[in-house]
Design a protein around this motif. Structure first.
Motif, PDB file in Angstrom:
ATOM      1  N   TYR A 108     -46.454  -6.340  33.507  1.00 58.45           N
ATOM      2  CA  TYR A 108     -45.365  -7.096  32.872  1.00 58.45           C
ATOM      3  C   TYR A 108     -44.540  -7.835  33.927  1.00 58.45           C
ATOM      4  O   TYR A 108     -44.256  -9.031  33.797  1.00 58.45           O
ATOM      5  CB  TYR A 108     -44.483  -6.122  32.091  1.00 58.45           C
ATOM      6  N   ILE A 109     -44.169  -7.138  34.991  1.00 58.51           N
ATOM      7  CA  ILE A 109     -43.339  -7.734  36.027  1.00 58.51           C
ATOM      8  C   ILE A 109     -44.107  -8.801  36.798  1.00 58.51           C
ATOM      9  O   ILE A 109     -43.594  -9.897  37.045  1.00 58.51           O
ATOM     10  CB  ILE A 109     -42.824  -6.643  36.987  1.00 58.51           C
ATOM     11  N   SER A 110     -45.345  -8.507  37.174  1.00 57.21           N
ATOM     12  CA  SER A 110     -46.125  -9.473  37.953  1.00 57.21           C
ATOM     13  C   SER A 110     -46.396 -10.734  37.148  1.00 57.21           C
ATOM     14  O   SER A 110     -46.386 -11.841  37.694  1.00 57.21           O
ATOM     15  CB  SER A 110     -47.445  -8.838  38.413  1.00 57.21           C
ATOM     16  N   ARG A 111     -46.646 -10.598  35.840  1.00 58.15           N
ATOM     17  CA  ARG A 111     -46.883 -11.778  35.036  1.00 58.15           C
ATOM     18  C   ARG A 111     -45.638 -12.646  34.924  1.00 58.15           C
ATOM     19  O   ARG A 111     -45.705 -13.872  34.943  1.00 58.15           O
ATOM     20  CB  ARG A 111     -47.351 -11.364  33.633  1.00 58.15           C
ATOM     21  N   MET A 112     -44.472 -12.005  34.816  1.00 50.24           N
ATOM     22  CA  MET A 112     -43.241 -12.769  34.723  1.00 50.24           C
ATOM     23  C   MET A 112     -42.938 -13.519  36.014  1.00 50.24           C
ATOM     24  O   MET A 112     -42.461 -14.652  35.994  1.00 50.24           O
ATOM     25  CB  MET A 112     -42.084 -11.839  34.371  1.00 50.24           C
ATOM     26  N   LEU A 113     -43.223 -12.882  37.148  1.00 48.39           N
ATOM     27  CA  LEU A 113     -42.934 -13.524  38.426  1.00 48.39           C
ATOM     28  C   LEU A 113     -43.831 -14.729  38.680  1.00 48.39           C
ATOM     29  O   LEU A 113     -43.453 -15.644  39.410  1.00 48.39           O
ATOM     30  CB  LEU A 113     -43.089 -12.513  39.564  1.00 48.39           C
ATOM     31  N   THR A 114     -45.011 -14.749  38.088  1.00 52.62           N
ATOM     32  CA  THR A 114     -45.947 -15.848  38.311  1.00 52.62           C
ATOM     33  C   THR A 114     -46.002 -16.819  37.137  1.00 52.62           C
ATOM     34  O   THR A 114     -46.724 -17.799  37.185  1.00 52.62           O
ATOM     35  CB  THR A 114     -47.366 -15.303  38.548  1.00 52.62           C
ATOM     36  N   SER A 115     -45.235 -16.560  36.089  1.00 55.61           N
ATOM     37  CA  SER A 115     -45.282 -17.415  34.907  1.00 55.61           C
ATOM     38  C   SER A 115     -44.689 -18.779  35.200  1.00 55.61           C
ATOM     39  O   SER A 115     -43.673 -18.914  35.872  1.00 55.61           O
ATOM     40  CB  SER A 115     -44.506 -16.756  33.760  1.00 55.61           C
ATOM     41  N   ASN A 116     -45.342 -19.805  34.688  1.00 54.34           N
ATOM     42  CA  ASN A 116     -44.843 -21.167  34.877  1.00 54.34           C
ATOM     43  C   ASN A 116     -43.521 -21.390  34.186  1.00 54.34           C
ATOM     44  O   ASN A 116     -42.704 -22.197  34.605  1.00 54.34           O
ATOM     45  CB  ASN A 116     -45.866 -22.185  34.353  1.00 54.34           C
ATOM     46  N   THR A 117     -43.290 -20.679  33.095  1.00 55.66           N
ATOM     47  CA  THR A 117     -42.072 -20.896  32.326  1.00 55.66           C
ATOM     48  C   THR A 117     -40.943 -20.002  32.778  1.00 55.66           C
ATOM     49  O   THR A 117     -39.850 -20.080  32.255  1.00 55.66           O
ATOM     50  CB  THR A 117     -42.328 -20.637  30.832  1.00 55.66           C
ATOM     51  N   ALA A 118     -41.202 -19.121  33.758  1.00 53.14           N
ATOM     52  CA  ALA A 118     -40.128 -18.252  34.238  1.00 53.14           C
ATOM     53  C   ALA A 118     -39.010 -19.054  34.875  1.00 53.14           C
ATOM     54  O   ALA A 118     -37.879 -18.602  34.953  1.00 53.14           O
ATOM     55  CB  ALA A 118     -40.674 -17.238  35.239  1.00 53.14           C
ATOM     56  N   SER A 119     -39.327 -20.278  35.318  1.00 53.59           N
ATOM     57  CA  SER A 119     -38.315 -21.093  35.970  1.00 53.59           C
ATOM     58  C   SER A 119     -37.231 -21.550  35.013  1.00 53.59           C
ATOM     59  O   SER A 119     -36.169 -21.971  35.438  1.00 53.59           O
ATOM     60  CB  SER A 119     -38.969 -22.321  36.613  1.00 53.59           C
ATOM     61  N   CYS A 120     -37.490 -21.474  33.670  1.00 46.25           N
ATOM     62  CA  CYS A 120     -36.456 -21.888  32.726  1.00 46.25           C
ATOM     63  C   CYS A 120     -35.301 -20.899  32.715  1.00 46.25           C
ATOM     64  O   CYS A 120     -34.246 -21.188  32.188  1.00 46.25           O
ATOM     65  CB  CYS A 120     -37.026 -22.055  31.315  1.00 46.25           C
ATOM     66  N   SER A 121     -35.483 -19.752  33.319  1.00 43.72           N
ATOM     67  CA  SER A 121     -34.407 -18.795  33.458  1.00 43.72           C
ATOM     68  C   SER A 121     -34.459 -18.214  34.857  1.00 43.72           C
ATOM     69  O   SER A 121     -35.451 -17.622  35.251  1.00 43.72           O
ATOM     70  CB  SER A 121     -34.541 -17.673  32.418  1.00 43.72           C
ATOM     71  N   LEU A 122     -33.406 -18.425  35.631  1.00 46.34           N
ATOM     72  CA  LEU A 122     -33.390 -17.951  37.002  1.00 46.34           C
ATOM     73  C   LEU A 122     -33.633 -16.458  37.059  1.00 46.34           C
ATOM     74  O   LEU A 122     -33.015 -15.699  36.309  1.00 46.34           O
ATOM     75  CB  LEU A 122     -32.043 -18.277  37.651  1.00 46.34           C
ATOM     76  N   PRO A 123     -34.518 -15.987  37.941  1.00 48.85           N
ATOM     77  CA  PRO A 123     -34.792 -14.557  38.023  1.00 48.85           C
ATOM     78  C   PRO A 123     -33.713 -13.779  38.764  1.00 48.85           C
ATOM     79  O   PRO A 123     -33.844 -12.585  38.954  1.00 48.85           O
ATOM     80  CB  PRO A 123     -36.122 -14.515  38.786  1.00 48.85           C
ATOM     81  N   PHE A 124     -32.651 -14.477  39.205  1.00 52.26           N
ATOM     82  CA  PHE A 124     -31.592 -13.776  39.912  1.00 52.26           C
ATOM     83  C   PHE A 124     -30.269 -14.504  39.680  1.00 52.26           C
ATOM     84  O   PHE A 124     -30.219 -15.621  39.161  1.00 52.26           O
ATOM     85  CB  PHE A 124     -31.905 -13.702  41.404  1.00 52.26           C
ATOM     86  N   ARG A 125     -29.189 -13.837  40.049  1.00 51.89           N
ATOM     87  CA  ARG A 125     -27.866 -14.443  40.025  1.00 51.89           C
ATOM     88  C   ARG A 125     -27.140 -14.086  41.323  1.00 51.89           C
ATOM     89  O   ARG A 125     -27.428 -13.070  41.954  1.00 51.89           O
ATOM     90  CB  ARG A 125     -27.025 -13.937  38.844  1.00 51.89           C
ATOM     91  N   ILE A 126     -26.207 -14.935  41.710  1.00 53.89           N
ATOM     92  CA  ILE A 126     -25.282 -14.589  42.782  1.00 53.89           C
ATOM     93  C   ILE A 126     -24.108 -13.910  42.095  1.00 53.89           C
ATOM     94  O   ILE A 126     -23.320 -14.547  41.410  1.00 53.89           O
ATOM     95  CB  ILE A 126     -24.839 -15.843  43.557  1.00 53.89           C
ATOM     96  N   LEU A 127     -24.030 -12.614  42.259  1.00 48.32           N
ATOM     97  CA  LEU A 127     -23.094 -11.800  41.495  1.00 48.32           C
ATOM     98  C   LEU A 127     -21.766 -11.668  42.225  1.00 48.32           C
ATOM     99  O   LEU A 127     -21.716 -11.234  43.379  1.00 48.32           O
ATOM    100  CB  LEU A 127     -23.703 -10.419  41.248  1.00 48.32           C
ATOM    101  N   TYR A 128     -20.687 -12.044  41.563  1.00 50.59           N
ATOM    102  CA  TYR A 128     -19.347 -11.828  42.098  1.00 50.59           C
ATOM    103  C   TYR A 128     -19.038 -10.342  42.007  1.00 50.59           C
ATOM    104  O   TYR A 128     -19.136  -9.734  40.946  1.00 50.59           O
ATOM    105  CB  TYR A 128     -18.328 -12.649  41.300  1.00 50.59           C
ATOM    106  N   ARG A 129     -18.690  -9.736  43.140  1.00 51.04           N
ATOM    107  CA  ARG A 129     -18.609  -8.281  43.236  1.00 51.04           C
ATOM    108  C   ARG A 129     -17.527  -7.655  42.364  1.00 51.04           C
ATOM    109  O   ARG A 129     -17.658  -6.516  41.905  1.00 51.04           O
ATOM    110  CB  ARG A 129     -18.346  -7.866  44.687  1.00 51.04           C
ATOM    111  N   TYR A 130     -16.443  -8.371  42.129  1.00 50.00           N
ATOM    112  CA  TYR A 130     -15.288  -7.747  41.484  1.00 50.00           C
ATOM    113  C   TYR A 130     -15.345  -7.907  39.968  1.00 50.00           C
ATOM    114  O   TYR A 130     -15.530  -9.013  39.453  1.00 50.00           O
ATOM    115  CB  TYR A 130     -13.994  -8.329  42.046  1.00 50.00           C
ATOM    116  N   MET A 131     -15.175  -6.788  39.275  1.00 54.89           N
ATOM    117  CA  MET A 131     -15.243  -6.761  37.821  1.00 54.89           C
ATOM    118  C   MET A 131     -13.886  -6.346  37.251  1.00 54.89           C
ATOM    119  O   MET A 131     -13.197  -5.498  37.822  1.00 54.89           O
ATOM    120  CB  MET A 131     -16.322  -5.767  37.359  1.00 54.89           C
ATOM    121  N   TYR A 132     -13.546  -6.904  36.100  1.00 51.22           N
ATOM    122  CA  TYR A 132     -12.209  -6.721  35.536  1.00 51.22           C
ATOM    123  C   TYR A 132     -12.219  -5.922  34.235  1.00 51.22           C
ATOM    124  O   TYR A 132     -11.247  -5.930  33.493  1.00 51.22           O
ATOM    125  CB  TYR A 132     -11.561  -8.089  35.311  1.00 51.22           C
TER     126      TYR A 132
END
Length: 459
Positions: A108-132
């Motif tokens: 499941y994970i390997s297929r998602m990482l190599t999927s052509n359409t995975a680029s329509c959703s970024l596989p990561f985020r730059i997370l702001y550390r502080y939560m409210y």
């Protein structure tokens, strides 16, 4: 204390809903291959449901070369969002067993990482550390698939609330959080929203160190990529350069905190505005003035630390003057990289990068040095600022060696920089965050599979 959201675990011991997948495969043997197109309703649900995407519009399945009767079911199930996939475990025992297999999760994970359409959703985020948020449950709810926006920067900003939590680090799908109000740690799995809370410990200080902080977090996985243990390491603050590194380490295997006082070959001093260490190959690295990084392997015995210098031809004066604000060091695709921005817009080179060629010897290799006249952008406003804008590095793209993200101070936006094309583009324009730097963000790979939190024994 521990909590597990029971709605994430669905069990059904009956087989009366089992679908005869083997018969379906036999019927299709009459075709050499078959193009399977998911219904439009399913595709709409997948694209609107989650960041765990990887759906191909069509795929071809060769019946004659099918390794077994479940291979087609593998292909179909692996194209479902994670939330729906775990609901389908109640279809039958067969489906439940298949989805629960480690081989399926890896597929499941390997297929998602190599999927052509995975680029329509970024596989990561730059997370702001502080939560409210007020409770750890509210923090974990923010990581539900439907709550991810398309922005590369993931914020939790509720202006009417005080800061309650800080995301300290992530490791193999697990997240380490600190509660400011309760002064405890939470080790969490964002997918299942399971967490464990680590009780407070009396701090024993060595010499001039008043307290421990700047936490590092690493975990160990077995051959099936299942997390088996984790360790939290806190470093003692130093009021002056010291020949000793004071550490406080928690092990999930023992459920205890242990203090260490390790000798260093040279006196070390941490930046004034320190941050948590970077983790590279399971080794923690804290930034230190004059000596680059102090490295410590939590899983190696006997315990020791070593110093790894930064590139000799970097701008060392900027490192001290700006407390490391204009440099970025982190691992990416198995490489430890050092990226530096010139604070002065009149400097000949604006961006420079090195790669650690030999980790054991601490040898760096220069990758590039770029002048401002080399830069370009398709954004008219950003293009007009290229020769005079202030850029602060934020994060490398964890899956793309070509991309580094920076903050453009004057335009109050996050930009992506392509090292190959020397091109900057606006990635997002966050609101409500003024002092955005690498110290207050963490690269967050969106989890694609549940990571059970190892439960520590009670000491």
């Amino acid at each position: 204390m521990s909590n597990l959201n029971s709605s994430n675990q669905i069990h059904n011991d009956g087989d009366h809903h089992q679908i005869p997948t083997q018969n379906r495969v036999i019927i299709r043997f009459r075709f050499q291959s078959r193009v399977i197109t998911p219904p439009s309703s399913i595709k709409q649900n997948l694209c609107s449901n989650s960041s765990f995407l990887g759906l191909d519009d069509t795929f071809t399945y060769d019946i004659h070369n099918a390794p077994d009767s479940d291979s087609l079911l593998y292909e179909i199930l692996s194209r479902l969002p994670l939330k729906s996939l775990f609901k389908f475990k109640c279809v039958s025992k067969h489906w439940q067993n298949l989805i629960s297999q480690r081989s399926f999760s890896q597929f499941y994970i390997s297929r998602m990482l190599t999927s052509n359409t995975a680029s329509c959703s970024l596989p990561f985020r730059i997370l702001y550390r502080y939560m409210y948020d007020r409770k750890i449950e509210d923090i974990l709810d923010r990581f539900r698939p439907e709550n991810y926006s398309s922005s590369v920067l993931y914020l939790s900003r509720d202006q009417h609330l005080d800061i309650k939590f800080k995301v300290l680090a992530v490791s193999n799908g697990l997240m380490l959080c600190w509660s400011f109000s309760n002064r405890v740690y939470h080790v969490c799995d964002p997918v299942t929203r399971q967490w464990v809370t680590l009780g407070r410990k009396k701090v024993y200080n060595y010499g001039p160190s008043p307290s421990f902080n700047w936490e590092g977090f690493v975990s160990s996985v077995n051959e099936d990529n299942v997390v088996t243990s984790y360790r939290i390491v806190r470093v003692g603050k130093l009021k002056s350069p010291s020949h000793y590194l004071s550490l406080d380490m928690y092990s999930s295997e023992t459920g205890e905190w242990v203090d260490y006082r390790l000798p260093c070959p040279n006196p070390i001093a941490f930046p004034k505005h320190g941050a948590g260490p970077i983790s590279f190959n399971g080794i923690l690295h804290w930034f230190s003035y004059d000596h680059g990084m102090v490295a410590f392997d939590p899983y190696m015995d006997p315990k020791s630390c070593r110093l790894i210098p930064f590139p000799a031809d970097r701008d060392a004066q900027s490192e001290v003057t700006h407390d490391g604000l204009y440099q970025l060091c982190d691992g990416c695709q198995g490489k430890l990289r050092f990226f530096q921005v010139a604070p002065d817009t009149s400097s000949f080179h604006c961006f420079s990068m090195w790669v650690l060629k030999d980790y054991d010897k601490g040898e760096w290799c220069s990758e590039f040095k770029v002048t401002r006249s080399d830069l370009s952008s398709s954004d008219p406003e950003l293009k007009s600022w290229l020769m005079k804008a202030t850029f602060l590095p934020l994060s490398f793209h964890p899956f793309d060696l070509d991309i580094v993200y920076m903050r453009c101070v004057e335009l109050a936006c996050v930009v992506s920089y392509s090292m190959h094309n020397r091109k900057l583009e606006v990635a997002c324009k966050p609101t409500g965050v003024d002092a955005l730097s690498w110290r207050v963000v963490v690269p967050f790979m969106i989890p694609r599979w549940p990571t059970p939190v190892p439960i520590s024994p009670v000491p």
